[in-house]
Scaffold this motif. Sequence first.
Motif, short mmCIF file in Angstrom:
data_model
loop_
_atom_site.label_atom_id
_atom_site.label_comp_id
_atom_site.label_asym_id
_atom_site.label_seq_id
_atom_site.Cartn_x
_atom_site.Cartn_y
_atom_site.Cartn_z
N VAL A 175 37.70 61.79 33.47
CA VAL A 175 38.72 61.93 34.13
C VAL A 175 39.33 62.94 33.14
O VAL A 175 39.76 62.74 32.16
N GLY A 176 39.76 64.16 34.12
CA GLY A 176 40.15 65.12 33.25
C GLY A 176 41.86 65.43 33.15
O GLY A 176 42.17 66.01 32.35
N SER A 177 42.31 64.85 34.51
CA SER A 177 43.81 65.10 34.62
C SER A 177 44.38 64.20 35.40
O SER A 177 43.42 63.81 36.48
N ALA A 231 50.07 66.78 28.41
CA ALA A 231 49.33 66.71 29.78
C ALA A 231 47.85 67.17 29.63
O ALA A 231 47.45 67.98 29.09
N ALA A 232 47.14 66.33 30.55
CA ALA A 232 45.65 66.44 30.30
C ALA A 232 45.04 67.78 31.22
O ALA A 232 45.92 68.19 32.50
N THR A 233 44.22 68.30 31.00
CA THR A 233 43.57 69.25 31.74
C THR A 233 42.06 69.24 32.32
O THR A 233 41.71 68.13 31.88
N GLY A 234 41.74 69.90 33.14
CA GLY A 234 40.41 69.83 33.55
C GLY A 234 40.44 69.36 35.13
O GLY A 234 41.23 68.89 35.55
N PRO A 235 39.05 69.25 35.40
CA PRO A 235 39.01 68.55 36.85
C PRO A 235 39.43 67.10 37.09
O PRO A 235 39.33 66.55 35.96
N GLY A 267 42.67 56.65 33.35
CA GLY A 267 43.59 57.81 32.83
C GLY A 267 42.60 58.86 32.19
O GLY A 267 41.34 58.45 31.93
N PRO A 268 43.21 59.92 31.86
CA PRO A 268 42.53 61.02 31.20
C PRO A 268 41.81 60.71 29.83
O PRO A 268 42.56 59.92 29.01
N ARG A 269 40.73 61.18 29.47
CA ARG A 269 40.26 61.07 27.90
C ARG A 269 39.13 61.69 27.91
O ARG A 269 38.40 61.98 28.82
N PRO A 270 38.73 62.08 26.51
CA PRO A 270 37.70 62.92 26.32
C PRO A 270 36.34 62.45 26.86
O PRO A 270 35.47 63.15 27.08
N GLU A 271 36.27 61.20 26.35
CA GLU A 271 34.89 60.66 26.52
C GLU A 271 34.82 60.03 27.84
O GLU A 271 35.38 59.75 28.52
N PRO A 272 33.42 60.19 28.50
CA PRO A 272 33.08 59.62 29.74
C PRO A 272 33.14 57.99 29.90
O PRO A 272 33.25 57.53 28.88
#
Length: 198
Positions: free
Chosen positions: A112-114, A54-58, A144-149
């Motif tokens: 995208v954080g979550s 599960a992704a986290t963050g805004p 979908g969520p991913r660390p890179e913008p």
Amino acid sequence: MSQAINDDELRPTQTEGFKVGEKKTLDEYNQLDANDESLQRWKALLGIAPNAAAATGPKLVIHSLSMESSSAPGGKVSIKLDGSQDELEALKKNPLIVKEGVDYNIAISFSVGSDVLSGLKYLHVVKRTGVTVDKLEEMIGSYGPRPEPYTKRFITEEAPSGMLARSGTNVVRTRIIDDDGTVYTDFTWSFKLAKDWA
């Protein structure tokens, strides 16, 4: 004349007969038809890896908005959007300076954080001396969520030119919204046209 841009001016166009699909969580997407190869490719495009944690963050963070042009110093002029509330308020009072008559693209950088965000749209209305001079509505898409913008560029437009175009400040209200009508960001900024980039 008022430069205020009201909510009605930022309503997205509705496609007759279009029904918004049911929203799903990241876990629900992970459980969808594990044996369906085309669905697996679609999920990979959204950044949903099999058995992804599960992704986290805004849900959505907008980092910057840029006006990109080959004639601009460094290729673009940008405004930072992930700063403090004071920095966001300053956008209204400190306009970007844009060279008249140039071709440019609006581009946004976002994370995208979550959850998977689907049907995102970019809208903006531009007013000068209280009169609407431009409106842009562009599909951003689903991510979908991913660390890179992510970076999304919109259609090429041409900046107006001439003494009248240079005579005032353009006030822009920008909104990012999804198919359900959820507003992820809504902010006001400004720009001025000049004979050259500042």
